[in-house]
Motif scaffolding. Sequence first.
Motif, PDB file in Angstrom:
ATOM      1  N   THR A 213      33.341  79.945  19.287  1.00 13.52           N
ATOM      2  CA  THR A 213      32.650  80.316  18.058  1.00 13.52           C
ATOM      3  C   THR A 213      33.021  79.448  16.872  1.00 13.52           C
ATOM      4  OG1 THR A 213      34.378  81.968  17.781  1.00 13.52           O
ATOM      5  CG2 THR A 213      32.253  82.736  18.608  1.00 13.52           C
ATOM      6  N   CYS A 214      34.289  79.203  16.700  1.00 17.41           N
ATOM      7  CA  CYS A 214      34.703  78.598  15.434  1.00 17.41           C
ATOM      8  C   CYS A 214      35.201  77.167  15.527  1.00 17.41           C
ATOM      9  CB  CYS A 214      35.801  79.446  14.798  1.00 17.41           C
ATOM     10  SG  CYS A 214      35.268  81.095  14.404  1.00 17.41           S
ATOM     11  N   THR A 215      35.985  76.868  16.539  1.00 20.91           N
ATOM     12  CA  THR A 215      36.662  75.588  16.519  1.00 20.91           C
ATOM     13  C   THR A 215      36.127  74.637  17.575  1.00 20.91           C
ATOM     14  OG1 THR A 215      38.642  76.760  15.903  1.00 20.91           O
ATOM     15  CG2 THR A 215      38.915  74.493  16.519  1.00 20.91           C
ATOM     16  N   PRO A 216      35.297  73.703  17.182  1.00 19.29           N
ATOM     17  CA  PRO A 216      34.911  72.669  18.148  1.00 19.29           C
ATOM     18  C   PRO A 216      36.148  71.851  18.488  1.00 19.29           C
ATOM     19  CG  PRO A 216      33.555  72.576  16.164  1.00 19.29           C
ATOM     20  CD  PRO A 216      34.702  73.499  15.869  1.00 19.29           C
ATOM     21  N   GLU A 217      36.141  71.193  19.617  1.00 19.32           N
ATOM     22  CA  GLU A 217      37.283  70.359  19.961  1.00 19.32           C
ATOM     23  C   GLU A 217      37.528  69.379  18.819  1.00 19.32           C
ATOM     24  OE1 GLU A 217      35.085  69.675  23.851  1.00 19.32           O
ATOM     25  OE2 GLU A 217      37.042  68.715  24.130  1.00 19.32           O
ATOM     26  N   LEU A 218      38.795  69.195  18.529  1.00 21.59           N
ATOM     27  CA  LEU A 218      39.126  68.337  17.402  1.00 21.59           C
ATOM     28  C   LEU A 218      38.509  66.952  17.543  1.00 21.59           C
ATOM     29  CD1 LEU A 218      42.867  69.232  16.857  1.00 21.59           C
ATOM     30  CD2 LEU A 218      40.921  69.872  15.441  1.00 21.59           C
ATOM     31  N   MET A 219      38.434  66.489  18.771  1.00 18.78           N
ATOM     32  CA  MET A 219      37.916  65.136  19.000  1.00 18.78           C
ATOM     33  C   MET A 219      36.501  64.974  18.485  1.00 18.78           C
ATOM     34  SD  MET A 219      39.346  63.873  22.632  1.00 18.78           S
ATOM     35  CE  MET A 219      38.392  65.022  23.603  1.00 18.78           C
ATOM     36  N   LYS A 220      35.789  66.066  18.378  1.00 15.38           N
ATOM     37  CA  LYS A 220      34.372  65.955  18.022  1.00 15.38           C
ATOM     38  C   LYS A 220      34.133  66.266  16.554  1.00 15.38           C
ATOM     39  CE  LYS A 220      32.841  67.388  22.595  1.00 15.38           C
ATOM     40  NZ  LYS A 220      32.471  68.562  23.362  1.00 15.38           N
ATOM     41  N   VAL A 221      35.211  66.434  15.813  1.00 16.18           N
ATOM     42  CA  VAL A 221      35.064  66.887  14.425  1.00 16.18           C
ATOM     43  C   VAL A 221      34.205  65.957  13.598  1.00 16.18           C
ATOM     44  CG1 VAL A 221      36.322  67.122  12.262  1.00 16.18           C
ATOM     45  CG2 VAL A 221      37.110  68.295  14.300  1.00 16.18           C
ATOM     46  N   ALA A 222      34.586  64.680  13.614  1.00 18.71           N
ATOM     47  CA  ALA A 222      33.866  63.739  12.758  1.00 18.71           C
ATOM     48  C   ALA A 222      32.394  63.668  13.158  1.00 18.71           C
ATOM     49  CB  ALA A 222      34.518  62.367  12.845  1.00 18.71           C
ATOM     50  N   HIS A 223      32.157  63.675  14.464  1.00 13.24           N
ATOM     51  CA  HIS A 223      30.788  63.603  14.961  1.00 13.24           C
ATOM     52  C   HIS A 223      29.989  64.844  14.536  1.00 13.24           C
ATOM     53  CE1 HIS A 223      27.460  62.485  17.446  1.00 13.24           C
ATOM     54  NE2 HIS A 223      27.561  63.590  18.183  1.00 13.24           N
ATOM     55  N   ALA A 224      30.634  66.011  14.671  1.00 11.12           N
ATOM     56  CA  ALA A 224      29.957  67.255  14.301  1.00 11.12           C
ATOM     57  C   ALA A 224      29.581  67.248  12.824  1.00 11.12           C
ATOM     58  CB  ALA A 224      30.861  68.451  14.614  1.00 11.12           C
ATOM     59  N   LEU A 225      30.494  66.722  11.989  1.00 12.19           N
ATOM     60  CA  LEU A 225      30.216  66.672  10.558  1.00 12.19           C
ATOM     61  C   LEU A 225      29.015  65.780  10.272  1.00 12.19           C
ATOM     62  CD1 LEU A 225      33.822  66.517   9.175  1.00 12.19           C
ATOM     63  CD2 LEU A 225      32.095  68.194   8.527  1.00 12.19           C
ATOM     64  N   GLY A 232      35.537  73.692  10.529  1.00 16.00           N
ATOM     65  CA  GLY A 232      36.831  73.979   9.927  1.00 16.00           C
ATOM     66  C   GLY A 232      37.925  73.631  10.915  1.00 16.00           C
ATOM     67  N   LEU A 233      39.150  73.982  10.584  1.00 21.64           N
ATOM     68  CA  LEU A 233      40.272  73.765  11.484  1.00 21.64           C
ATOM     69  C   LEU A 233      40.884  75.108  11.842  1.00 21.64           C
ATOM     70  CD1 LEU A 233      42.495  70.813  10.154  1.00 21.64           C
ATOM     71  CD2 LEU A 233      41.002  70.834  12.160  1.00 21.64           C
ATOM     72  N   GLY A 234      41.445  75.183  13.047  1.00 22.45           N
ATOM     73  CA  GLY A 234      42.140  76.401  13.441  1.00 22.45           C
ATOM     74  C   GLY A 234      43.413  76.074  14.203  1.00 22.45           C
ATOM     75  N   THR A 235      44.399  76.954  14.104  1.00 20.31           N
ATOM     76  CA  THR A 235      45.634  76.750  14.863  1.00 20.31           C
ATOM     77  C   THR A 235      45.460  77.150  16.320  1.00 20.31           C
ATOM     78  OG1 THR A 235      46.403  78.970  14.294  1.00 20.31           O
ATOM     79  CG2 THR A 235      47.124  77.153  12.868  1.00 20.31           C
ATOM     80  N   ASP A 236      44.493  78.071  16.598  1.00 21.18           N
ATOM     81  CA  ASP A 236      44.273  78.620  17.937  1.00 21.18           C
ATOM     82  C   ASP A 236      45.559  79.194  18.535  1.00 21.18           C
ATOM     83  OD1 ASP A 236      42.940  79.473  20.160  1.00 21.18           O
ATOM     84  OD2 ASP A 236      42.737  77.491  21.079  1.00 21.18           O
ATOM     85  N   VAL A 237      46.370  79.831  17.705  1.00 24.45           N
ATOM     86  CA  VAL A 237      47.535  80.552  18.234  1.00 24.45           C
ATOM     87  C   VAL A 237      47.041  81.595  19.233  1.00 24.45           C
ATOM     88  CG1 VAL A 237      49.151  82.397  17.544  1.00 24.45           C
ATOM     89  CG2 VAL A 237      49.122  80.213  16.302  1.00 24.45           C
ATOM     90  N   ALA A 238      47.636  81.699  20.489  1.00 25.90           N
ATOM     91  CA  ALA A 238      48.816  80.990  20.895  1.00 25.90           C
ATOM     92  C   ALA A 238      48.505  79.859  21.873  1.00 25.90           C
ATOM     93  CB  ALA A 238      49.777  81.967  21.569  1.00 25.90           C
ATOM     94  N   GLY A 239      47.202  79.550  22.105  1.00 23.56           N
ATOM     95  CA  GLY A 239      46.891  78.348  22.860  1.00 23.56           C
ATOM     96  C   GLY A 239      47.439  77.151  22.100  1.00 23.56           C
ATOM     97  N   GLY A 240      47.318  77.206  20.769  1.00 21.51           N
ATOM     98  CA  GLY A 240      47.980  76.238  19.899  1.00 21.51           C
ATOM     99  C   GLY A 240      49.395  76.718  19.644  1.00 21.51           C
ATOM    100  N   ILE A 241      50.336  75.790  19.549  1.00 20.66           N
ATOM    101  CA  ILE A 241      51.737  76.216  19.520  1.00 20.66           C
ATOM    102  C   ILE A 241      52.274  76.480  18.125  1.00 20.66           C
ATOM    103  CG2 ILE A 241      52.443  75.207  21.714  1.00 20.66           C
ATOM    104  CD1 ILE A 241      53.500  72.801  20.092  1.00 20.66           C
ATOM    105  N   SER A 242      51.528  76.122  17.092  1.00 21.65           N
ATOM    106  CA  SER A 242      52.092  76.278  15.747  1.00 21.65           C
ATOM    107  C   SER A 242      51.217  77.176  14.886  1.00 21.65           C
ATOM    108  CB  SER A 242      52.215  74.907  15.071  1.00 21.65           C
ATOM    109  OG  SER A 242      52.517  75.071  13.705  1.00 21.65           O
ATOM    110  N   PRO A 243      51.823  78.076  14.103  1.00 25.14           N
ATOM    111  CA  PRO A 243      51.042  78.897  13.184  1.00 25.14           C
ATOM    112  C   PRO A 243      50.718  78.171  11.881  1.00 25.14           C
ATOM    113  CG  PRO A 243      53.353  79.495  13.031  1.00 25.14           C
ATOM    114  CD  PRO A 243      53.257  78.405  14.070  1.00 25.14           C
ATOM    115  N   SER A 244      51.126  76.908  11.773  1.00 35.74           N
ATOM    116  CA  SER A 244      50.989  76.187  10.504  1.00 35.74           C
ATOM    117  C   SER A 244      49.713  75.358  10.436  1.00 35.74           C
ATOM    118  CB  SER A 244      52.198  75.261  10.314  1.00 35.74           C
ATOM    119  OG  SER A 244      51.937  74.332   9.283  1.00 35.74           O
ATOM    120  N   MET A 245      48.950  75.563   9.374  1.00 37.91           N
ATOM    121  CA  MET A 245      47.746  74.752   9.173  1.00 37.91           C
ATOM    122  C   MET A 245      48.097  73.322   8.756  1.00 37.91           C
ATOM    123  SD  MET A 245      44.916  76.063  10.014  1.00 37.91           S
ATOM    124  CE  MET A 245      43.672  75.181   9.060  1.00 37.91           C
TER     125      MET A 245
END
Length: 452
Positions: A213-225, A232-245
Amino acid sequence: MAAPTTIFRGTFFHTPAYGQLDALRDTLVVVQDGKIARIAPGSEEAAVMREFGLQQVRQLQARMAMEGQYFVPGFIDTHVHAPQYKFTGTGTDVPLMDWLEKYTFPSECSFRDLEAAQHRYSLLVKRFLANGTTTAMYYGSLHLAPNTVLVDTIEALGQRAVVGKVNMDRHSPEDYMESTADGLRDAEEFLKYTLAKKSSRIMPCITPRFIPTCTPELMKVAHALSLGLKVGLGTDVAGGISPSMLTAQRMAVVNSRCLRAHKLAVAGGTRVTPEMETDVITFKEALWLATMGGAQALDLADRIGSFEVGKEFDALLVDTAMGGTSGPFDVFADEDDLNHFEKFINLGDDRNLVEVYVQGVCVKRGSAFLLDPTSAVPTPADEMRLMRAPTPAEPEAAPLDLAHESSDGSMAAARDGEGANAETADEADTAAREAQAETEPESTPRTKRSRR
Ligand SMILES: [Zn+2]
């Protein structure tokens, strides 16, 4: 929770457009009823104070951000699995489907224990606020009640959030799945519960699992824009390891460079083409994604994401002057504020965030969560003790009836072993235990803490 009208005077960094970092230096920002009522040059301070009623001196506090301190819009995390926070940073050694079965589903299911849910969600929301996430898009869990606990916690601690009850009616464990009818009924109940709070900070939504729903793969960010999509950006906790933006921003930059290197290698070339150049994200663009981009993705761009008259004041007071052993980086006399700010984005962490504002209300100052109903604001004498205190113990969790319980049990045994070794421990552990003793009844068995 209306705050008194406040004038902030200092430097405000923000990214009103993609890739454009503006520094509003010696600027006055008037915050009234949670919104930015006026932005003016610092030289107009006397006039602005008159305009907003100088006779009400108590309600009007002028503040000069000190040298080395800057405001930046609060970060917007567009993708957090709230119940997964508990095991963030672990389970990084298994593929997705194993990860879901071994860690995610049992952990999410255990939030049926509402006392445990309350404890964990309080830690989650505090951790995210401490890292500057003033707005989060939270996916909850399957069961209705724990999601209402999440909403209550967000409301109490003053964060802004979009929250959804997770719906899953197939491809899930039998005891962590719902019928379509139950799912629809509970989703509706959750919407009603959240809307009944009439909070302008908390918005319910529908979150079916397994639909990106929200986070396209980071690799495609520039293209999507470039296609005009909202990103936007998301941490995807806990698939992503850091809670920090801040970490999410750095990963976006690094991943975009990896993509370019990959394209270059595939093309067998040594020269970067203009098309490849558009895939690279700079720190300014990453900051935009973490603020304005997130606001657009969550349909909140008219309310947050930058410093503009009429928008709500969600902001972080960043202190870049804490070097040596008290901060994550050092600044030097021949650097300007842009250098300091770039260092913060690339090297900074929660230590640099001295104040966190949501809707004009300071919800965190130093180590204190100012709205936290469960704890008194610490005195300076408490600070050292709190800094060394371990995670407070949660109530004994209710037994789980998932098939995966045995794997959890073996993990617990391993951790108990570590705890036993720590009995011969050093000064820090002794201090930690003393601090623990102050927050827990004397009779609490030691095994309970080491099994956490
Ligand atoms: Zn996710």
